[in-house]
Write an enzyme that holds these catalytic residues in place. Structure first.
Site, short mmCIF file in Angstrom:
data_model
loop_
_atom_site.label_atom_id
_atom_site.label_comp_id
_atom_site.label_asym_id
_atom_site.label_seq_id
_atom_site.Cartn_x
_atom_site.Cartn_y
_atom_site.Cartn_z
CD GLU A 1 -4.88 6.39 2.58
OE1 GLU A 1 -4.48 5.23 2.77
OE2 GLU A 1 -4.11 7.36 2.44
CG HIS B 1 0.26 6.16 -0.57
ND1 HIS B 1 -0.85 6.73 -1.13
CD2 HIS B 1 -0.16 5.68 0.63
CE1 HIS B 1 -1.89 6.61 -0.32
NE2 HIS B 1 -1.49 5.96 0.76
CG HIS C 1 -1.71 1.21 1.47
ND1 HIS C 1 -3.05 1.30 1.18
CD2 HIS C 1 -1.35 2.40 1.99
CE1 HIS C 1 -3.47 2.51 1.49
NE2 HIS C 1 -2.46 3.21 2.00
CD GLU C 2 2.13 3.47 3.62
OE1 GLU C 2 2.38 4.55 3.07
OE2 GLU C 2 1.11 3.28 4.29
#
Lengths: 183, 290
Positions: free
Chosen positions: B222, B152, B148-149
């Site tokens: 998100e 980003h 997930h990071e």
């Protein structure tokens, strides 16, 4: 006079479009090659870990020679395999041979608790993950390339530059599953 | 939920980043303008020059050091390869899966399960996880969070979010300075009352508006990052389980984290403070449909 500038502008634009597509194909093909070598790197790392593992296991397990031999053989096959498909297949064989070793280790508490052994086991699992990811990225790169070279207007330029569709790396069976060694 | 192509998302983020930087600059100059008229129009040029120089250097410094600032503001330490082997291995695997450069890895002390990414582009990016996440999450769960990071970073969310954070910080500082300086104003009654009123209104409203912007932008991101995280791991289960662990866990609020950096995190480090993140249930629901 103005007409000349217009013609020049259009010619320049067309040249830029031609160049853009040429470079785009080249970049994508390079990415495919690069991701292919990434699979190689990870498989080699895996093969390099095996002798260490064998040494450690041999110190504790005296009688299971056939299982140890199977791993050694599988490693040999992996090292000598040519071409990525054969290599990945050999890696799958190695994987199942390793499973037997880890199952045997169950019966040897000392081996199971050996830090070196645990470390190697973890390393092997993580390189296996990386092999899977490298293959995934390889196929993703081919997908991007194929999408560009088979849809318009990319298809036109692909034909012009003689760029052909690439084959995916297809290896069946439960390959996506990482080794689950449960203790 | 509407689907956003990743490439669109990336160019969108880059464009918006530059746009925001331009806005920050304009707002700052505007502030200088109002302030100079509120106090003494005679100093107009000096104040303008100072505010232009200050805002430019503030923008540039924070843009090029965003990763370091974010990491330093939460007191994170560089992760050592020996001590955090799994952390390194998972991120390495994910960089292979996504074809991205390896970010710098940091660890911050905290009981919470959390993580954030920062930097200005994939080549200058950091990922930071809490010690709580490293201890409490299983391998696949941690992988989901890290993925997930990493998305980003891949989507250039980090650049955009960092600039927004910078903007929030700057506007807060300037409006504070302005409001406080009113106390020390000399009591002459020149015809600048209207500018003082405008200045006060701006100083009060700007931080509120900016926080609202900050809240609205980070929620959509998100979902997008969850989606691309699954694109890398091809396994939504890990991320779902991690989110569920955060949901059931009762962790103390994070004191060390400034509210300005909250939107950078994997899950909201504060309870009941605005909603920089969509509710966990909603994220889990979307992931389970994949």
């Amino acid at each position: 006079m103005a007409l000349i500038w217009w013609i020049l502008g259009v010619v320049l634009l067309i040249a830029i479009i031609f160049m853009y597509y040429y470079n785009r194909f080249q970049v994508l093909l390079n990415r495919i090659d690069n991701s292919l070598s990434q699979i190689d790197v990870q498989l080699k790392r895996r093969a390099d870990l095996i002798p260490n593992l064998i040494e450690t296991v041999k110190g504790f397990v005296k009688h299971e020679t056939s299982a140890i031999k199977a791993v050694t053989e599988a490693r040999k096959a992996l090292v000598s395999a040519k071409g990525v498909v054969d290599k990945v297949k050999a890696d799958n064989k190695l994987e199942s041979a390793l499973k037997t070793i880890f199952a045997i280790a169950e019966g040897y508490p000392d081996l199971k608790a050996n830090t070196n052994f645990l470390e190697l086991q973890r390393e092997l699992a993580s390189t296996e993950d990386k092999v899977a990811y490298a293959r995934q990225y390889y196929n993703d790169s081919i997908l991007t390339y194929n999408n560009l070279s088979t849809t318009m207007p990319g298809a036109f330029f692909a034909k012009l530059y003689g760029k052909k569709e690439r084959e995916y790396l297809k290896i069946t069976e439960a390959e996506k599953k990482p080794v689950n060694v449960k203790f | 939920m509407e689907r956003v192509d990743f490439r669109d998302q990336i160019s969108n983020n880059k464009l918006r980043s530059y746009f925001l930087m331009a806005i920050i600059f304009v707002v700052f100059v505007l502030f200088g303008y109002v302030i100079s008229f509120a106090f003494d129009p005679g100093f107009f040029f000096i104040i303008m020059i100072i505010s232009i120089i200050f805002s430019l250097s503030y923008l540039l410094i924070s843009y090029y050091n965003s990763d370091k600032i974010a990491v330093a503001s939460v007191g994170a330490k560089l992760a050592s390869r020996e001590k955090h082997k799994q952390y390194y291995n998972l991120v390495e695997g994910l960089t292979i899966a996504s074809g991205m450069p390896m970010p710098k890895l940091y660890v911050m002390e905290s009981f919470q399960i959390n993580a954030f990414a920062s930097g200005r582009d994939p080549n200058n990016a950091v990922i930071c996880v809490t010690t709580g996440a490293l201890e409490k999450l299983e391998k696949r769960e941690l992988e989901g969070v890290l993925s997930h990071e990493l998305s980003h970073i891949a989507n250039y969310d980090i650049r955009y979010m960092t600039i927004v954070t910078v903007m929030v910080g700057m506007i807060a500082i300037v409006s504070q300075i302005f409001l406080r300086s009113l106390w020390f104003r000399s009591g002459d009654s020149r015809n600048n009352g209207i500018f003082i009123v405008i200045g006060i209104i701006m100083a009060i409203l700007a931080p509120i508006v900016v926080s609202l912007i900050q809240l609205s932008i980070s929620r959509k991101r998100e979902f997008a990052a969850d989606a691309s995280a699954v694109k890398f791991t091809r396994y939504p289960g890990g991320l779902v389980k991690a989110l569920k662990k955060i949901q059931v866990g009762h962790f103390p609020e994070e004191k060390k984290v400034s509210k300005a950096v909250a939107p950078l995190f994997f899950s909201n480090p504060f309870k009941g403070w605005g909603s920089t993140h969509p509710p966990l249930e909603k994220r889990i629901e979307v992931l389970e449909r994949m």
